[in-house]
Design a protein around this motif. Structure first.
Motif, PDB file in Angstrom:
ATOM      1  N   ASP A  79      -6.977   8.115  -0.724  1.00  0.00           N
ATOM      2  CA  ASP A  79      -6.904   6.654  -0.639  1.00  0.00           C
ATOM      3  C   ASP A  79      -6.064   6.147  -1.804  1.00  0.00           C
ATOM      4  O   ASP A  79      -6.503   6.128  -2.950  1.00  0.00           O
ATOM      5  N   THR A  80      -4.840   5.775  -1.514  1.00  0.00           N
ATOM      6  CA  THR A  80      -3.896   5.424  -2.579  1.00  0.00           C
ATOM      7  C   THR A  80      -3.956   3.954  -2.968  1.00  0.00           C
ATOM      8  O   THR A  80      -3.208   3.538  -3.855  1.00  0.00           O
ATOM      9  N   ARG A  81      -4.828   3.201  -2.338  1.00  0.00           N
ATOM     10  CA  ARG A  81      -4.844   1.769  -2.647  1.00  0.00           C
ATOM     11  C   ARG A  81      -5.104   1.462  -4.123  1.00  0.00           C
ATOM     12  O   ARG A  81      -4.489   0.543  -4.674  1.00  0.00           O
ATOM     13  N   ARG A  84      -2.055   0.847  -6.543  1.00  0.00           N
ATOM     14  CA  ARG A  84      -1.245  -0.370  -6.588  1.00  0.00           C
ATOM     15  C   ARG A  84      -1.649  -1.272  -7.753  1.00  0.00           C
ATOM     16  O   ARG A  84      -0.838  -2.020  -8.294  1.00  0.00           O
ATOM     17  N   SER A  85      -2.929  -1.186  -8.136  1.00  0.00           N
ATOM     18  CA  SER A  85      -3.380  -2.048  -9.237  1.00  0.00           C
ATOM     19  C   SER A  85      -2.693  -1.703 -10.552  1.00  0.00           C
ATOM     20  O   SER A  85      -2.623  -2.530 -11.457  1.00  0.00           O
TER      21      SER A  85
ATOM     22  N   THR B  87       3.345   5.183  -8.415  1.00  0.00           N
ATOM     23  CA  THR B  87       3.120   4.855  -7.005  1.00  0.00           C
ATOM     24  C   THR B  87       4.092   5.601  -6.101  1.00  0.00           C
ATOM     25  O   THR B  87       3.732   6.021  -5.005  1.00  0.00           O
ATOM     26  N   LEU B  91       2.665   7.357  -2.754  1.00  0.00           N
ATOM     27  CA  LEU B  91       2.615   6.341  -1.715  1.00  0.00           C
ATOM     28  C   LEU B  91       3.482   6.663  -0.518  1.00  0.00           C
ATOM     29  O   LEU B  91       3.175   6.277   0.601  1.00  0.00           O
TER      30      LEU B  91
END
Lengths: 101, 101
Positions: A79-81, A84-85, B87, B91
């Motif tokens: 889960d790469t979300r 982004r932070s 990322t 990503l």
DNA sequence: TTGATAGGCAAGCTGCTACTTGCATATGGT
DNA sequence: ACCATATGCAAGTAGCAGCTTGCCTATCAA
């Protein structure tokens, strides 16, 4: 609560954990033994199964992987979300700082 | 060579160093003493000046800040470009893995 | 049931890292 | 020259993170 902000950065700090994310990027949903095998053959990582298991725990606490049990197998999904932070924290310039330890 | 891939992640692993990046995001080009003052007053960081100086060395080795000397002052400037590689590494899905330890 | 497979728990060791302490260097003002 | 400011260098310490070792549980197949 499960996983504060610092956990994400600490999870990424270890090179073996980054390799695990690489492997899950290439082939998502692997088991612990599959990951151990790939790390050993493709990246010469000589760590034990328990060491890799502990790495997976850290990655899960950071929210970078989610697990799914099925019988005696436990599949690990990327889960790469949370990544982004990282860029969002410093790439937008001059906004009022929020509490972010 | 100066600064390999792992330096970036290790630099971000420390909460004080992340606060330093926050401060430079809000006000770029500060000196060591300015950063020390802001960390102490705004974030209750009780570390010594030398500790902060060592943190700045780590951040510079990671390519996240560049320094500019002027007389007896040394100004620290943020460079967020290395962050994009994080990322970009995970990503984009399923590309042939490259050597990236 | 027996054995093999997949994974979990916990204690102990070791090396690294953040921090401090003490001294040194360099620049600028008076 | 003298002193204060701004930073640099180096050795020593303490705590934590990654790793190992040993044993345990759970699931599936024969």
């Amino acid at each position: 609560m499960v996983g504060d902000v610092g956990d994400l950065y600490q999870a990424l700090a270890d090179p073996t954990r980054r390799l695990i994310l690489d492997e899950l990027t290439e082939r998502d949903g692997q088991t612990l033994f599959e990951i151990c095998g790939r790390l050993a053959t493709k990246h010469q990582v000589g760590s034990s199964r328990q060491a890799i298991s502990q790495h997976l725990d850290v990655l899960e606490a950071a929210g970078l992987i989610v697990t799914r049990r099925q019988g005696r197998y436990k599949f690990h999904h990327l889960d790469t979300r949370p990544l982004r932070s990282i860029t969002e924290r410093w790439l937008r310039s001059a906004e009022p700082t929020q509490e972010n330890p």
